[in-house]
Design an enzyme around this catalytic site. Structure first.
Site, PDB file in Angstrom:
ATOM      1  N   HIS A  50     107.671 -19.168  33.859  1.00 19.41           N
ATOM      2  CA  HIS A  50     109.124 -19.719  33.597  1.00 19.41           C
ATOM      3  C   HIS A  50     109.663 -19.635  32.267  1.00 19.41           C
ATOM      4  CE1 HIS A  50     111.332 -23.354  34.093  1.00 19.41           C
ATOM      5  NE2 HIS A  50     111.174 -23.796  32.531  1.00 19.41           N
ATOM      6  N   ASN A  95     102.981 -19.795  37.912  1.00 17.03           N
ATOM      7  CA  ASN A  95     104.395 -19.510  37.749  1.00 17.03           C
ATOM      8  C   ASN A  95     104.708 -18.902  36.337  1.00 17.03           C
ATOM      9  OD1 ASN A  95     107.184 -19.702  38.263  1.00 17.03           O
ATOM     10  ND2 ASN A  95     107.454 -21.692  37.085  1.00 17.03           N
TER      11      ASN A  95
END
Length: 99
Positions: free
Chosen positions: A19, A17
């Site tokens: 972020h 991910n």
């Protein structure tokens, strides 16, 4: 989007991910808005492995970004977005070449 526990378990260690916030301080939705509201001095682009929590996976690489007094959600988001591209490429290149 939060992935199902079964999906995460099946692909453990293979899901990343990107972020736009410093972890673990700015988790979940709207980390840039959180940074502005909390008046933090620094935030980050963070690439981390996805686990069954929300933004709790092991951090792979973090790129710090100063938060200026006159920053808005839009200005900080744009700076983070531009810099995230090179960070993503760097992380994928490192992971790909280490296999």
């Amino acid at each position: 989007k939060i992935l199902s526990k079964d999906f995460v378990k099946k692909y453990k260690g293979k899901i990343l991910n990107s972020h736009p916030g410093k972890l673990p301080e700015l988790v979940g939705l709207h980390p840039v808005q959180q940074a502005i509201e909390k008046k933090v001095k620094q935030t980050a682009n963070t690439i981390h492995y996805v686990d069954s929590g929300v933004d709790t996976g092991k951090i792979i690489k973090e790129q710090l970004e100063e938060v200026y007094e006159d920053d808005t959600v839009e200005s900080l988001s744009e700076r983070l977005k531009i810099k995230s591209i090179s960070l993503i490429v760097e992380v994928f290149d490192t992971l790909w070449n280490s296999q």
